[in-house]
Design a protein around this motif. Structure first.
Motif, short mmCIF file in Angstrom:
data_model
loop_
_atom_site.label_atom_id
_atom_site.label_comp_id
_atom_site.label_asym_id
_atom_site.label_seq_id
_atom_site.Cartn_x
_atom_site.Cartn_y
_atom_site.Cartn_z
N SER A 1 -80.64 28.32 48.11
CA SER A 1 -80.26 29.40 48.89
C SER A 1 -79.87 28.92 50.38
N ILE A 2 -80.59 28.01 50.81
CA ILE A 2 -80.41 27.50 52.08
C ILE A 2 -79.26 26.34 52.52
N GLU A 3 -79.63 25.33 51.45
CA GLU A 3 -78.68 24.06 51.66
C GLU A 3 -77.38 24.15 50.95
N ILE A 4 -77.62 24.17 49.52
CA ILE A 4 -76.35 24.33 48.81
C ILE A 4 -75.33 25.52 48.96
N ALA A 5 -75.95 26.86 49.02
CA ALA A 5 -75.09 27.94 49.14
C ALA A 5 -74.18 27.97 50.45
N PRO A 6 -74.50 27.58 51.61
CA PRO A 6 -73.85 27.65 52.75
C PRO A 6 -72.64 26.31 52.75
N ASP A 7 -72.80 25.38 51.85
CA ASP A 7 -71.82 24.37 51.83
C ASP A 7 -70.24 24.69 51.62
N LYS A 8 -69.39 24.56 52.71
CA LYS A 8 -68.16 24.95 52.46
C LYS A 8 -67.43 24.23 51.56
N GLU A 9 -67.99 23.20 50.61
CA GLU A 9 -67.16 22.75 49.54
C GLU A 9 -67.11 23.57 48.28
N ASN A 10 -68.25 24.80 48.36
CA ASN A 10 -68.32 25.66 47.24
C ASN A 10 -67.89 27.13 47.35
N VAL A 11 -67.15 27.56 48.48
CA VAL A 11 -66.48 28.63 48.43
C VAL A 11 -65.06 28.60 49.37
#
Length: 285
Positions: A60-70
């Motif tokens: 929720s804190i490291e993976i979710a904000p990754d710009k590679e994901n959205v």
């Protein structure tokens, strides 16, 4: 006999709040009889069932904000606006999620997936997911933002098409006390979809799946029906509704790492504030 169900709304990246609540519950050894999750609530519910607070925080804190994901990058790389393949086939596995561990869960898990064959939301349990991890990806793959997820020859998508706060499912499996975690406050106003959007979905994007579009169009009405049911259960002292008590700037698909961390930490604060009520819910006969 008391049967406690944790009910988890979706909410995309706002699920950092859900992750914080579930992490607090694990830290304090509160074990539910049943966990019912929709969309991101399905994923975080699975992490709760394998009792992994570090995975809840990392996701929720490291993976979710990754710009590679959205956004644009996954659109070019995967052909979808959310990098569901990268998130669920790589990132979550690398972060330590082992779906096989769900076989030993102390809580029964119920995850909603919408079938493009039956045109209704079906429910998969911890054993289904232990056998096939793609059920989690299917549960989170919201139409438009992502492709349908094939499982055993049938396409599936987010069960949030028909239910957003799945308290009725918890009641169907005989829960009679509820911890409802929503990513929006009870005062949230959900507006109907603009008619041009529904026309576009119905006639261009999903013209082969008009029943799904009809269900999608009904989401506003369904949301308020579920919201009213939650409020009724809270009034009857059968439920606690935890939700973010202040805004941190996180939306369904945007937010900085600091904002995600603030939302996660807010969940801990809210749980501590309601520790006595949560303890009674789980431990009082």
């Amino acid at each position: 006999m008391k049967k406690v169900g944790i009910v988890l709304e979706g909410g995309g990246m706002r699920g950092a709040y859900t992750a914080g609540v579930l992490s607090w519950l694990i830290d304090n050894k509160f074990v539910a009889d049943v966990v019912v999750g929709i969309s991101s609530g399905a994923m975080y519910g699975a992490f709760y069932c394998v009792e992994d607070p570090s995975l809840l925080k990392k996701a929720s804190i490291e993976i979710a904000p990754d710009k590679e994901n959205v956004g644009i990058r996954p659109l070019f790389r995967e052909g979808q606006l959310v990098a569901y393949d990268r998130l669920y086939d790589e990132e979550m596995v690398n972060a330590g999620f082992d779906n096989e561990k769900l076989r030993h869960s102390k809580s029964d898990l119920q995850v909603g997936v919408y079938s493009l064959e039956e045109y209704k939301t079906l429910w998969k349990d911890q054993y289904d997911i232990a056998d096939e991890a793609k059920w989690i990806k299917a549960a989170c793959a919201l139409p438009v933002w992502g492709r349908f997820v094939p499982v055993k020859g049938v396409n599936y998508t987010d069960g949030g098409i028909t239910t957003m706060i799945p308290v009725k499912r918890a009641m169907d499996v005989e829960c009679n006390r509820f911890l409802v975690v929503t990513t929006k406050s009870p005062e949230f106003v959900r507006k109907p979809f603009p008619r041009w959007q529904i026309w576009l979905l119905n006639n261009v994007i999903y013209r082969k799946h008009r029943k799904m579009v009809k269900d999608f169009d009904a989401r506003t009405r369904v949301y308020y029906e579920e919201r009213q049911l939650v409020d009724k259960l809270v009034d009857e002292k059968k439920a606690i509704n935890l939700y973010p008590t202040k805004e941190t700037g996180v939306s369904r698909y945007t937010g900085s790492r600091d904002q995600f961390e603030a939302l996660f930490d807010l969940a801990y604060e809210n749980c501590e504030t309601q520790r006595a009520e949560i303890t009674d819910l789980f431990e009082k006969p």
